[in-house]
Design a protein around this motif. Structure first.
Motif, PDB file in Angstrom:
ATOM      1  N   GLN A  11       0.849  -1.194   0.000  1.00  0.00           N
ATOM      2  CA  GLN A  11       0.000   0.000   0.000  1.00  0.00           C
ATOM      3  C   GLN A  11       0.883   1.242   0.000  1.00  0.00           C
ATOM      4  O   GLN A  11       1.722   1.432   0.868  1.00  0.00           O
ATOM      5  N   ALA A  12       0.682   2.078  -0.990  1.00  0.00           N
ATOM      6  CA  ALA A  12       1.472   3.307  -1.108  1.00  0.00           C
ATOM      7  C   ALA A  12       0.856   4.407  -0.243  1.00  0.00           C
ATOM      8  O   ALA A  12      -0.338   4.410   0.025  1.00  0.00           O
ATOM      9  N   MET A  13       1.682   5.326   0.166  1.00  0.00           N
ATOM     10  CA  MET A  13       1.202   6.464   0.941  1.00  0.00           C
ATOM     11  C   MET A  13       0.385   7.372   0.025  1.00  0.00           C
ATOM     12  O   MET A  13       0.771   7.621  -1.115  1.00  0.00           O
ATOM     13  N   PRO A  14      -0.754   7.884   0.524  1.00  0.00           N
ATOM     14  CA  PRO A  14      -1.562   8.758  -0.337  1.00  0.00           C
ATOM     15  C   PRO A  14      -0.823  10.053  -0.656  1.00  0.00           C
ATOM     16  O   PRO A  14       0.023  10.507   0.102  1.00  0.00           O
ATOM     17  N   SER A  15      -1.208  10.644  -1.750  1.00  0.00           N
ATOM     18  CA  SER A  15      -0.550  11.884  -2.156  1.00  0.00           C
ATOM     19  C   SER A  15      -0.984  13.038  -1.254  1.00  0.00           C
ATOM     20  O   SER A  15      -1.978  12.955  -0.540  1.00  0.00           O
ATOM     21  N   ALA A  16      -0.230  14.112  -1.307  1.00  0.00           N
ATOM     22  CA  ALA A  16      -0.531  15.274  -0.473  1.00  0.00           C
ATOM     23  C   ALA A  16      -1.887  15.866  -0.839  1.00  0.00           C
ATOM     24  O   ALA A  16      -2.647  16.279   0.046  1.00  0.00           O
ATOM     25  N   ALA A  66      -7.591  17.021   0.356  1.00  0.00           N
ATOM     26  CA  ALA A  66      -9.004  16.876  -0.010  1.00  0.00           C
ATOM     27  C   ALA A  66      -9.772  16.127   1.073  1.00  0.00           C
ATOM     28  O   ALA A  66     -10.906  16.499   1.414  1.00  0.00           O
ATOM     29  N   GLU A  67      -9.155  15.099   1.640  1.00  0.00           N
ATOM     30  CA  GLU A  67      -9.814  14.344   2.705  1.00  0.00           C
ATOM     31  C   GLU A  67      -9.999  15.199   3.963  1.00  0.00           C
ATOM     32  O   GLU A  67     -11.033  15.129   4.615  1.00  0.00           O
ATOM     33  N   SER A  68      -9.022  16.036   4.279  1.00  0.00           N
ATOM     34  CA  SER A  68      -9.157  16.897   5.464  1.00  0.00           C
ATOM     35  C   SER A  68     -10.246  17.942   5.251  1.00  0.00           C
ATOM     36  O   SER A  68     -10.994  18.256   6.184  1.00  0.00           O
ATOM     37  N   PHE A  69     -10.378  18.491   4.039  1.00  0.00           N
ATOM     38  CA  PHE A  69     -11.455  19.443   3.777  1.00  0.00           C
ATOM     39  C   PHE A  69     -12.820  18.773   3.848  1.00  0.00           C
ATOM     40  O   PHE A  69     -13.781  19.363   4.338  1.00  0.00           O
ATOM     41  N   ARG A  70     -12.926  17.531   3.370  1.00  0.00           N
ATOM     42  CA  ARG A  70     -14.187  16.788   3.498  1.00  0.00           C
ATOM     43  C   ARG A  70     -14.527  16.589   4.966  1.00  0.00           C
ATOM     44  O   ARG A  70     -15.681  16.718   5.381  1.00  0.00           O
ATOM     45  N   PHE A  71     -13.520  16.261   5.760  1.00  0.00           N
ATOM     46  CA  PHE A  71     -13.716  16.053   7.191  1.00  0.00           C
ATOM     47  C   PHE A  71     -14.228  17.331   7.857  1.00  0.00           C
ATOM     48  O   PHE A  71     -15.193  17.300   8.621  1.00  0.00           O
ATOM     49  N   TYR A  72     -13.596  18.468   7.574  1.00  0.00           N
ATOM     50  CA  TYR A  72     -14.008  19.716   8.210  1.00  0.00           C
ATOM     51  C   TYR A  72     -15.368  20.183   7.720  1.00  0.00           C
ATOM     52  O   TYR A  72     -16.130  20.765   8.481  1.00  0.00           O
TER      53      TYR A  72
END
Length: 136
Positions: A11-16, A21-27
């Motif tokens: 499993q590769a580390m996700p891109s920056a 994008a995931e942090s903005f979805r979370f907030y």
């Protein structure tokens, strides 16, 4: 003998950008609860200021103590709201976060104390000898 190597995983580390994008979805999902958690100490501080400005010094002193206590519970509440995984309305997220902050209050005070000790140690070990050497 044959220990797994963490670095050789598939499993590769996700891109920056995907992390951003995931942090903005979370907030976006939790913004209402996070704003309510931040509004509580702000409203208490505003009430303290209003009571002090109209001359109710005794009530202002009491509200100052309440403001201090509520402000100390703010960061543990914010942390518990961020790590919570349940889907909830903003009001229940904020109330549950402040209820859970009572559990995190002790470790939070220990953390603050350790930070103060580290800052004081840094001042004693770095700043004071530098002044001493600079004066010589």
């Amino acid at each position: 003998m044959n220990e797994p190597n963490i670095l050789s995983g598939t499993q590769a580390m996700p891109s920056a950008w995907s992390l951003i994008a995931e942090s903005f979805r979370f907030y976006r999902k939790k913004i209402g609860g996070l704003v309510l958690i931040g509004a509580v100490p702000s409203l208490v501080a505003v009430a303290d200021y209003i009571f002090g400005s109209i001359g109710l010094i005794g009530l202002s002193g009491i509200m100052g103590l309440v403001s201090l206590i509520v402000s100390l519970f703010y960061y543990p509440a914010l942390f518990s709201a961020i790590i919570s995984t349940e889907e909830a309305s903003p009001y229940s997220l904020a109330s549950d976060a402040y209820k859970k902050s009572r559990i995190l209050f002790g470790p939070y005070i220990v953390l603050i104390s350790l930070m103060i000790v580290a800052i004081m140690g840094g001042a004693l070990l770095l700043i004071i000898p530098a002044i001493y050497v600079g004066v010589l």
